[in-house]
Scaffold this motif. Structure first.
Motif, short mmCIF file in Angstrom:
data_model
loop_
_atom_site.label_atom_id
_atom_site.label_comp_id
_atom_site.label_asym_id
_atom_site.label_seq_id
_atom_site.Cartn_x
_atom_site.Cartn_y
_atom_site.Cartn_z
N ARG A 1 -9.24 -7.19 -12.95
CA ARG A 1 -10.36 -6.24 -13.13
C ARG A 1 -11.34 -6.36 -11.95
N GLU A 2 -11.54 -7.59 -11.50
CA GLU A 2 -12.50 -7.81 -10.40
C GLU A 2 -12.02 -7.19 -9.09
N ILE A 3 -10.70 -7.23 -8.84
CA ILE A 3 -10.22 -6.71 -7.54
C ILE A 3 -9.81 -5.24 -7.60
N THR B 1 0.84 -1.20 0.00
CA THR B 1 0.00 0.00 0.00
C THR B 1 0.88 1.26 0.00
N LYS B 2 0.25 2.39 -0.37
CA LYS B 2 0.99 3.65 -0.36
C LYS B 2 1.43 4.01 1.05
N LYS C 1 -8.12 0.20 -5.39
CA LYS C 1 -8.20 1.67 -5.41
C LYS C 1 -8.77 2.20 -4.09
N LYS C 2 -9.84 1.59 -3.64
CA LYS C 2 -10.52 2.06 -2.44
C LYS C 2 -9.58 2.10 -1.23
N PHE C 3 -8.71 1.10 -1.13
CA PHE C 3 -7.84 1.02 0.05
C PHE C 3 -6.39 1.44 -0.23
#
Ligand code: SF4
Length: 157
Positions: free
Chosen positions: A107-109, A65-66, A114-116
């Motif tokens: 594509r599914e995940i 993660t960032k 993006k959200k997290f």
């Protein structure tokens, strides 16, 4: 007697199996190591943790993660020596499963990534910071970990 070495232990993306190996090593070495080591940062050993001025940072897990990118850079800034504990920290696997997903699965995940604030891929520590030592294995090899710690105690950093 020379001063105690300041150790920190940090977890990133993984299942914390390497941290369990660290705990198991303490079963037989804790009293002895306490004479030479100040465990300044270890969420499994203490409530209040201090990251500044570490001699050695032991890090398990990959970077996914960032926020983790920022955190691992902060850890690096605050230690003289950084040790990658286990396969996830060394080459990102097995935590990097999604790096090998087919396009359809990706594509599914993607909305979740993006959200997290996940990164496009899962990376080893060395993608973002200098790594000085590695303890291989999944989980990390307990004997090699103990040897490395004893070596630091004997020779310093
Ligand atoms: S290397 Fe293995 S045991 Fe260590 S954190 Fe990764 S998955 Fe867990």
């Amino acid at each position: 007697m020379s001063r105690k070495l300041k150790f920190g232990f940090f977890s990133f993306t993984g299942d914390e199996g390497c941290m369990i190996i660290f705990l198991e090593a303490l079963n037989s070495h804790f009293q002895k190591w306490l004479k030479s080591i100040d465990f300044k940062y270890s969420k499994i050993l203490r409530e209040k943790n201090e990251m500044k001025g570490l001699d050695i940072a032991f890090v398990e897990g990959a970077i996914s993660t960032k926020d983790e990118v920022k955190r691992i850079k902060e850890v690096r800034k605050n230690c003289k020596v950084l040790v990658a504990m286990g396969a996830c920290a060394i080459d990102a696997t097995p935590s990097a499963h999604r790096n090998f997903f087919a396009k359809k699965e990706l594509r599914e995940i993607n909305p979740i990534l993006k959200k997290f604030n996940y990164l496009d891929k899962v990376y080893p520590l060395s993608k973002f910071v200098k790594v000085d030592y590695q303890v291989p294995g999944c989980p990390m090899d307990q004997m090699k970990f103990i040897e490395l710690v004893e070596n630091f105690i004997e020779k310093g950093v």
